[in-house]
Every structure is written in structure tokens, then in C-alpha cells.
Design a protein around this motif. Structure first.
Motif, short mmCIF file in Angstrom:
data_model
loop_
_atom_site.label_atom_id
_atom_site.label_comp_id
_atom_site.label_asym_id
_atom_site.label_seq_id
_atom_site.Cartn_x
_atom_site.Cartn_y
_atom_site.Cartn_z
N THR A 110 8.00 -3.49 7.82
CA THR A 110 7.29 -2.48 8.61
C THR A 110 5.78 -2.56 8.39
O THR A 110 5.05 -1.63 8.75
N ASP A 151 0.83 -1.21 0.00
CA ASP A 151 0.00 0.00 0.00
C ASP A 151 0.86 1.26 0.00
O ASP A 151 0.63 2.21 0.75
N TRP A 152 1.89 1.23 -0.80
CA TRP A 152 2.86 2.34 -0.87
C TRP A 152 3.48 2.28 -2.26
O TRP A 152 3.52 1.20 -2.86
N TYR A 178 11.09 6.44 4.00
CA TYR A 178 10.55 7.24 5.10
C TYR A 178 11.52 8.36 5.47
O TYR A 178 12.23 8.28 6.46
N ILE A 201 3.29 -1.36 11.23
CA ILE A 201 3.42 -0.13 12.01
C ILE A 201 2.99 1.11 11.22
O ILE A 201 2.94 1.09 9.99
N ASP A 202 2.68 2.15 11.96
CA ASP A 202 2.28 3.42 11.35
C ASP A 202 3.55 4.14 10.91
O ASP A 202 4.21 4.82 11.69
N THR A 203 3.87 4.00 9.62
CA THR A 203 5.15 4.52 9.13
C THR A 203 5.11 6.03 8.89
O THR A 203 6.13 6.63 8.59
N ASP A 204 3.93 6.64 9.01
CA ASP A 204 3.83 8.10 8.81
C ASP A 204 4.43 8.87 9.98
O ASP A 204 4.80 10.03 9.84
N ARG A 205 4.47 8.23 11.14
CA ARG A 205 4.99 8.93 12.33
C ARG A 205 6.50 9.00 12.30
O ARG A 205 7.16 8.07 11.83
N TRP A 228 11.99 9.66 9.02
CA TRP A 228 12.64 8.84 10.05
C TRP A 228 14.11 9.23 10.16
O TRP A 228 14.72 9.69 9.20
N CYS A 275 10.24 8.52 13.49
CA CYS A 275 10.73 7.34 14.18
C CYS A 275 12.25 7.42 14.25
O CYS A 275 12.91 7.74 13.27
#
Ligand code: SAH
Length: 251
Positions: free
Chosen positions: A73, A25-26, A102, A76-80, A105, A82
Motif C-alpha cells: 500500500t 513510515d509507519w 488499518y 496510497i493514502d492509507t488514512d482514508r 478499513w 477504504c
């Protein structure tokens, strides 16, 4: 001699936009795509001077290095933002693809082999990646350094050692509430029982086991998520070489 040793021209990586989208989904934007290609080119060139990877065909590289790195990953919520560390990163996996995908990150890449870290430093400057740092040291050593211990939201570790050894390297570095992700191939119920016990000894808890199939060759992968709930006892990680020689076992 492998292909990469006398390649005059390095081939193009496939885009795989639909597969990225369908499986994770990316999808990479243009700059990310170009950076992936640069990683591939530099690693194949670097392979002529040191052994960085045996995977050199473009589809295999895409699947086993790029896709595999990002598939870890999935939960996990990769938008946050990190703060992450990749332990035993080798030629930069999974850390470099994560840093490309990301950009918000901050990722530290650790390897005990100086030559690999030297290669990665050149690579990140060629890629102009601003969110990556490197450390040439052992996981056992940095896990005992007060400025690094329990400071990361996430630790990733792929193809370094047995799962229980990877947990001993990773969990001391993770903050309370943070996560260690072990990238594994096949995985059994016995492995689950063992890692549950080992994680508990290190202040963690097995949170999830994600079975995955790689999209091209349908190879089996498992991502093991260990959540840190308590401080890790001071004795872990043990001295250099001990985790690997005497892996923690079911208590
Ligand atoms: N993660 C990469 C590389 C795997 S090879 C990938 O999946 O492609 C394992 C790497 O771990 C090697 O580069 C080795 O130097 C490093 N390594 C092994 N034990 C280590 C330790 N205790 N501390 C730091 N690096 C270690």
C-alpha cells in the motif's frame, strides 16, 4: 516434518520498529504488535492441521508475510477509509495485516478453499478484529454478482496466478476510480506491456509499478497499481477456470 509440526513453544516475532518506520513510515502500536504475534502463533498451530504456509521462522514470517503485506500500500493514502477485498487470501495475506494496520478499513477476505476460510474465521474471532468479513467462493463467481461487482475501493491479490489472471479477477470487483494492487515478485518491461493491454480490456489503466526490496533478505518485489476508469465489460471475469486456462493477452 517441518519445524512447526512439533513446536512446543512458538517463538516471538521480532518487533522491527525501526525498520517499519524507515521503510513504510509507519509503526505498529502495542495492540497491533500483539495481534501480529497472535497471527503468527495461530498460523503455526494451524499448520499442524492444514498447509497454511511454509514460512515458519520468526524473521522470515515477519518479512515475507507481515512486511510484504503492508508494503503493497506504499503508494496510497492509507488514512482514508477504504472498502477492500483480498482475493485468494489463503491464510490471510495480505488482508489480515492490512486489517490490523488499518482498523478504519473494511476488508473482505475471499478464498475458494472452505478450510482456509474456516481457519481465518477462527483467527479473526481470536484477534477480535471487527473490520473483517470472509467469503468462501471463487473470484470468477463473485465478480459476476451484482451486489459485489464494482463495489470495492481496493482489491489486493498476492500469489494467486499470472498477473493478467489476477487483473481479470480483481478489476471487475473494483469501483470506477478504485484500484487493484497486484503483489508480484520480479517484473519486466514485457510484463508492463502485457498488463497495460490486459488492464485496458478490463476497464483499467496501469497507473504505477513500484519496485521494492524486502528489508531483511533484499528480495525483489513489485506492486502493480491498476486504476479502474471504465466499467468492466459484462463478459469479465469469464467462467470458472477460464481466466487461468486462457489468460488474457496483449490485444
Ligand atoms: N494470498 C495468499 C495465498 C496465496 S495461495 C498469500 O500470498 O500468502 C493462493 C490462494 O488462492 C489459495 O488459497 C487458493 O485457494 C486461492 N485461489 C486460487 N484461485 C482462486 C480463485 N479463482 N478464487 C478464489 N480463490 C482462489
Amino acid at each position: 516434518m517441518s519445524d512447526s509440526n512439533h513446536l512446543e513453544q512458538i517463538p516471538e516475532l521480532p518487533n522491527m520498529i525501526e525498520i517499519w518506520q524507515a521503510t513504510l513510515d509507519w509503526q505498529p502500536d502495542r495492540q497491533q504488535q500483539q495481534r501480529f504475534q497472535r497471527v503468527y502463533t495461530e498460523i503455526l498451530k494451524g499448520n499442524r492441521l492444514q498447509n497454511l504456509t511454509r514460512i515458519s521462522a520468526p524473521e522470515a514470517f515477519w518479512e515475507k508475510h507481515l512486511w510484504d503485506s503492508l508494503s503493497g500500500t506504499i503508494g496510497i493514502d492509507t488514512d482514508r477509509p477504504c472498502k477492500a477485498i483480498d482475493l485468494g487470501t489463503g491464510a490471510g495475506f495480505p488482508g489480515i495485516p492490512l486489517a490490523i494496520a488499518y482498523p478504519h478499513w473494511q476488508i473482505t477476505l475471499l478464498d475458494s478453499t472452505r478450510k482456509k476460510i474456516a481457519f481465518i474465521e477462527t483467527l479473526i474471532s481470536k484477534l477480535n478484529l471487527q473490520n473483517v468479513k470472509t467469503i468462501a467462493d471463487r473470484a470468477e463467481t463473485i465478480g459476476q454478482q451484482p451486489n459485489l461487482r464494482e463495489t470495492y475501493d481496493l482489491a489486493t491479490i498476492r500469489a494467486v496466478s499470472k498477473a493478467s489472471v489476477c487483473a481479470e479477477y480483481a478489476l471487475p470487483l473494483v469501483k470506477i476510480g478504485g484500484l487493484a494492487i497486484l503483489y508480484r515478485g520480479s517484473w519486466s518491461d514485457t510484463d508492463t506491456l502485457e498488463i497495460e493491454s490486459v488492464a485496458a480490456q478490463l476497464g483499467g489503466k496501469l497507473e504505477a509499478v513500484y519496485p521494492l526490496e524486502t528489508p531483511l533478505t533484499k528480495s525483489i518485489r513489485h506492486c502493480i497499481y491498476l486504476r479502474k476508469h471504465f466499467p468492466t465489460k459484462k463478459q469479465f471475469p469469464r467462467a470458472i477456470g477460464i481466466p487461468d486456462r486462457q489468460p488474457l493477452q496483449t490485444a
